[in-house]
Design a protein around this motif. Sequence first.
Motif, PDB file in Angstrom:
ATOM      1  N   UNK A  21      35.752  -1.110 -20.001  1.00  0.00           N
ATOM      2  CA  UNK A  21      34.548  -1.942 -20.088  1.00  0.00           C
ATOM      3  C   UNK A  21      34.582  -3.077 -19.072  1.00  0.00           C
ATOM      4  N   UNK A  22      35.739  -3.676 -18.885  1.00  0.00           N
ATOM      5  CA  UNK A  22      35.881  -4.751 -17.908  1.00  0.00           C
ATOM      6  C   UNK A  22      35.608  -4.234 -16.497  1.00  0.00           C
ATOM      7  N   UNK A  23      36.146  -3.060 -16.167  1.00  0.00           N
ATOM      8  CA  UNK A  23      35.923  -2.489 -14.835  1.00  0.00           C
ATOM      9  C   UNK A  23      34.444  -2.199 -14.616  1.00  0.00           C
ATOM     10  N   UNK A  24      33.760  -1.684 -15.644  1.00  0.00           N
ATOM     11  CA  UNK A  24      32.322  -1.425 -15.532  1.00  0.00           C
ATOM     12  C   UNK A  24      31.548  -2.724 -15.343  1.00  0.00           C
ATOM     13  N   UNK A  25      31.938  -3.751 -16.078  1.00  0.00           N
ATOM     14  CA  UNK A  25      31.274  -5.056 -15.947  1.00  0.00           C
ATOM     15  C   UNK A  25      31.488  -5.647 -14.557  1.00  0.00           C
ATOM     16  N   UNK A  26      32.688  -5.487 -14.017  1.00  0.00           N
ATOM     17  CA  UNK A  26      32.970  -5.987 -12.671  1.00  0.00           C
ATOM     18  C   UNK A  26      32.129  -5.244 -11.636  1.00  0.00           C
ATOM     19  N   UNK A  27      31.973  -3.931 -11.801  1.00  0.00           N
ATOM     20  CA  UNK A  27      31.129  -3.154 -10.888  1.00  0.00           C
ATOM     21  C   UNK A  27      29.682  -3.641 -10.947  1.00  0.00           C
ATOM     22  N   UNK A  28      29.204  -3.899 -12.167  1.00  0.00           N
ATOM     23  CA  UNK A  28      27.837  -4.391 -12.316  1.00  0.00           C
ATOM     24  C   UNK A  28      27.673  -5.762 -11.669  1.00  0.00           C
ATOM     25  N   UNK A  29      28.682  -6.613 -11.791  1.00  0.00           N
ATOM     26  CA  UNK A  29      28.623  -7.936 -11.159  1.00  0.00           C
ATOM     27  C   UNK A  29      28.545  -7.815  -9.644  1.00  0.00           C
ATOM     28  N   UNK A  30      29.295  -6.896  -9.085  1.00  0.00           N
ATOM     29  CA  UNK A  30      29.262  -6.684  -7.638  1.00  0.00           C
ATOM     30  C   UNK A  30      27.887  -6.191  -7.214  1.00  0.00           C
ATOM     31  N   UNK A  31      27.331  -5.242  -7.957  1.00  0.00           N
ATOM     32  CA  UNK A  31      25.993  -4.734  -7.642  1.00  0.00           C
ATOM     33  C   UNK A  31      24.956  -5.844  -7.720  1.00  0.00           C
ATOM     34  N   UNK A  32      25.066  -6.686  -8.742  1.00  0.00           N
ATOM     35  CA  UNK A  32      24.129  -7.803  -8.881  1.00  0.00           C
ATOM     36  C   UNK A  32      24.266  -8.790  -7.728  1.00  0.00           C
TER      37      UNK A  32
END
Length: 74
Positions: A21-32
């Motif tokens: 979940x943390x890795x997915x959240x980090x990916x979303x932060x990068x995309x944002x």
Amino acid sequence: MQTPNVTILELAAEVAELRIQLAESQDQCIELAVDAGELHAEIRALHEEVATLRFERASWVTATRHRPMLGAVA
């Protein structure tokens, strides 16, 4: 009561899920962040375009104030 080994396995599974979940959240932060950077650049370009159009409009208004109107009776 659960045995210590089962509890450790459950905790390990939970930690693994939380890491995913943390890795997915980090990916979303990068995309944002990338999207925000693109939007910022677009907004900056639009501000420049608006400034140019306002300058051109002001120049046109100033120029037309000093010209007699076509068809005006003198």
